[in-house]
Motif scaffolding. Structure first.
Motif, PDB file in Angstrom:
ATOM      1  N   SER A  49       0.931  -1.176   0.078  1.00 27.55           N
ATOM      2  CA  SER A  49      -0.067   0.157  -0.021  1.00 27.55           C
ATOM      3  C   SER A  49       0.939   1.323  -0.006  1.00 27.55           C
ATOM      4  O   SER A  49       0.644   2.187  -0.798  1.00 27.55           O
ATOM      5  N   ASP A 168      -6.033  -0.714  -4.775  1.00 23.84           N
ATOM      6  CA  ASP A 168      -5.463  -1.439  -3.543  1.00 23.84           C
ATOM      7  C   ASP A 168      -6.322  -2.508  -3.057  1.00 23.84           C
ATOM      8  O   ASP A 168      -7.413  -1.952  -2.304  1.00 23.84           O
ATOM      9  N   GLU A 169      -6.211  -3.671  -3.374  1.00 28.54           N
ATOM     10  CA  GLU A 169      -7.131  -4.530  -2.782  1.00 28.54           C
ATOM     11  C   GLU A 169      -8.294  -4.191  -2.987  1.00 28.54           C
ATOM     12  O   GLU A 169      -9.220  -4.323  -2.078  1.00 28.54           O
TER      13      GLU A 169
HETATM   14 MG    MG Z   1      -1.958  -2.872   2.124  1.00 26.54          MG
END
Ligand code: MG
Ligand code: ADP
Length: 247
Positions: A49, A168-169
């Motif tokens: 991240s 991100d995810e």
């Molecule tokens: Mg992360």
């Protein structure tokens, strides 16, 4: 050899100082190629991240540079960087960050309206159709399922026609059915966009990306074509991670 759109050069990012310091990125060089779908994989806490935020102009590195088409992002004055971020990059986060008071359509348009840019209605119609949102445009985000909300976030990120879409995810808060729909959509997107996705889900990376970068403890261990990384990794540490052996 494809054009490099976005790159990190010798990027470090340290949180805190002294004995409490966390070295989240320890000298990362990575090149994001035009028109490719790149997955960043690695265990929780390895710096995925942090790297994505640094690549996206949201978090300045402690040292090193991030270049968007050769332009050094963090050399720009704050206002210019904020504008560049809004107009040239698209972000999709794990949490949706939608405005509940606004309709789906207005949530999609917001980044454009902030810059007083006219929406390209034809493009928006195409985008909302592709994302399965056309019938939902006048609803409020709270009236959508989790999967629909995440597709809305993707539409909002793409509305500005970003040069790179950073995610991100994006499916970690979704159930398996919605995850599948969002993955199908991402596979569509890779025809037209440059995408970087962070995921701790290796199967997802293997299913949807062209290139995979493996991170371990703040370092890029290896990057290459996804099928090569998963079938014949060059580094023992990549092999151990992929086969589920750590250490
Ligand atoms: Mg992360
Ligand atoms: P990942 O996304 O791979 O799980 P992160 O980039 O979130 O990893 O975190 C990398 C490391 O940096 C972790 O050790 C995490 O605890 C630390 N970290 C992340 N954000 C912060 C922050 N804002 N302040 C202090 N430490 C942080």
């Amino acid at each position: 050899m494809r054009e490099i759109v976005l790159e990190a050069r010798a990027v470090t990012r340290t949180y805190g100082t002294g004995t409490g310091a966390t070295h989240a990125l320890r000298g990362v060089d990575v090149e994001i190629e035009q028109g490719r779908f790149t997955a960043i994989i690695g265990a929780s806490g390895c710096g995925k991240s942090t790297l994505l935020q640094t690549l996206g102009g949201l978090d300045a590195p402690t040292s090193g540079k991030v270049l968007l088409e050769g332009q050094d992002l963090y050399a720009l004055p704050d206002a210019a960087l904020a504008r560049l971020r809004r107009t040239r990059l698209g972000f999709v986060f794990q949490a949706f960050h939608l405005l509940p008071e606004y309709t789906v359509r207005d949530n999609i348009l917001l980044p454009l309206l902030l810059d007083k840019r006219e929406p390209d209605e034809e493009y928006l119609a195409l985008l909302t159709r592709q994302l399965g949102l056309t019938a939902l445009l006048q609803r409020q985000p709270t009236q959508l399922s989790g999967g629909q909300q995440q597709r809305l976030c993707i539409a909002r990120a793409l509305a500005v026609k970003p040069e790179v879409l950073l995610m991100d995810e994006p499916t970690s808060a979704l159930d398996p059915g919605s995850t599948m729909k969002v993955e199908e959509l991402m596979s569509e997107l890779k025809k037209n966009y440059t995408v970087v996705i962070v995921t701790h889900n290796m199967q997802q990376a293997a299913r949807i990306s062209d290139r995979t970068a493996f991170f371990l403890l703040g370092e890029l261990v290896e990057v290459g074509p996804t099928n090569q990384i998963f079938s014949t990794p060059r580094d023992k540490r990549t092999e151990d991670y992929i086969s589920g052996r750590f250490g």
